[in-house]
Design a protein around this motif. Sequence first.
Motif, short mmCIF file in Angstrom:
data_model
loop_
_atom_site.label_atom_id
_atom_site.label_comp_id
_atom_site.label_asym_id
_atom_site.label_seq_id
_atom_site.Cartn_x
_atom_site.Cartn_y
_atom_site.Cartn_z
N ARG A 72 0.82 -1.21 0.00
CA ARG A 72 0.00 0.00 0.00
C ARG A 72 0.84 1.26 0.00
O ARG A 72 0.35 2.35 0.25
CB ARG A 72 -0.94 0.00 1.22
CG ARG A 72 -2.07 -0.98 1.09
CD ARG A 72 -3.16 -0.44 0.18
NE ARG A 72 -4.04 -1.51 -0.27
CZ ARG A 72 -4.38 -1.71 -1.54
NH1 ARG A 72 -3.91 -0.93 -2.48
NH2 ARG A 72 -5.19 -2.69 -1.87
N MET A 101 -9.37 3.11 0.95
CA MET A 101 -9.05 1.93 0.14
C MET A 101 -9.76 2.00 -1.21
O MET A 101 -9.21 1.64 -2.23
CB MET A 101 -9.46 0.65 0.87
CG MET A 101 -8.62 0.34 2.07
SD MET A 101 -6.88 0.11 1.64
CE MET A 101 -6.80 -1.64 1.76
N LEU A 116 -3.80 -0.32 6.09
CA LEU A 116 -3.32 1.06 6.30
C LEU A 116 -2.82 1.32 7.73
O LEU A 116 -2.91 2.43 8.23
CB LEU A 116 -4.40 2.09 5.91
CG LEU A 116 -4.97 1.95 4.50
CD1 LEU A 116 -5.97 3.07 4.20
CD2 LEU A 116 -3.86 1.97 3.44
#
Length: 315
Positions: free
Chosen positions: A103, A303, A157
């Motif tokens: 990410r 997201m 995250l």
Amino acid sequence: NMQLGLQHPNMSIETENLEKWKLIGFGGFGQVFKARHKKWRCDVAIKLPRDADGDIELCEEANHMAQVSFHSSVLRLYGIYSGYPPNGGQKIQLGIVMEFMDRGSVQTLLETLSGPPPYPLAFRLAYEIAQGMNFLHEKGILHHDLKPSNVLLDGDLHAKLADFGLSRVSTSVLMNSKEMSTVKGGTPEYMPPESFDPLYEPVRKFDIYSYGILLWSIICGKKPFPDADPGLVKVRIPKGDRPPCKEIDQTKAEGLRELVGLMERCWDGDPSKRPDFGECDEITKDVFSKHRAGIHHAVGQVMKKLVQLTLSFQK
């Protein structure tokens, strides 16, 4: 002690277990690759120094990581790679094998969102970074290059502190060299005023200052001093210049006032007035607790944006 990490039998990772190498980053230190570990069936990140001179520093970095890598807010170290790298080198090279974070970092997050993340996520990042940094300091390790690109994000995250490449270099040696490269000396926008002195020896308050600037970046969703030339930043910070807090509407979210108060104390020109990470942890924990109920929604929102962007890039 230097070789300690390398002698550990479970720490070495052979070339034949790694496939699908792909270059994902590079800098003054060398290169970072993503590869797949055949037996573990997962992706890993491998940091290879530019040349063999980097081996000693690499081992030190690995040893630092090994001491703190089991903390949930620190990137996990899997071991040391030793082999012929895919970049065609004829020499056997050492590398650090770490968890791969798909990410990106806080920096890529802010760029992708073109602004700050929703408050619950911003506050959770602030808290997790404080937790991880408190743990590093308790173990006697300075990070020395805390900034958005060195805070990686996992699949949900959560923040993971990374890049301990500077975590032990004494700046006094480096600052005397003619050019103070960001690779060795840190990143000017995140460095405290006292550290621009050639005789400066890094201490914990260096990281605290960087944390204050990092908090501002997360809350405002942008880089500090975006248009300033690094040379100018080095002149302005010792004169008292800091990122502007006027633009933060402190009534927007509960706890924002406390967080702005904390960042201003963290970047105080007088190091003795800066708090320690124990206190940063306490304040950010309290602020995040007021928003915990909204975290899943916030992460879901972000997201969605990240996935949409990934899809549009792949078209």
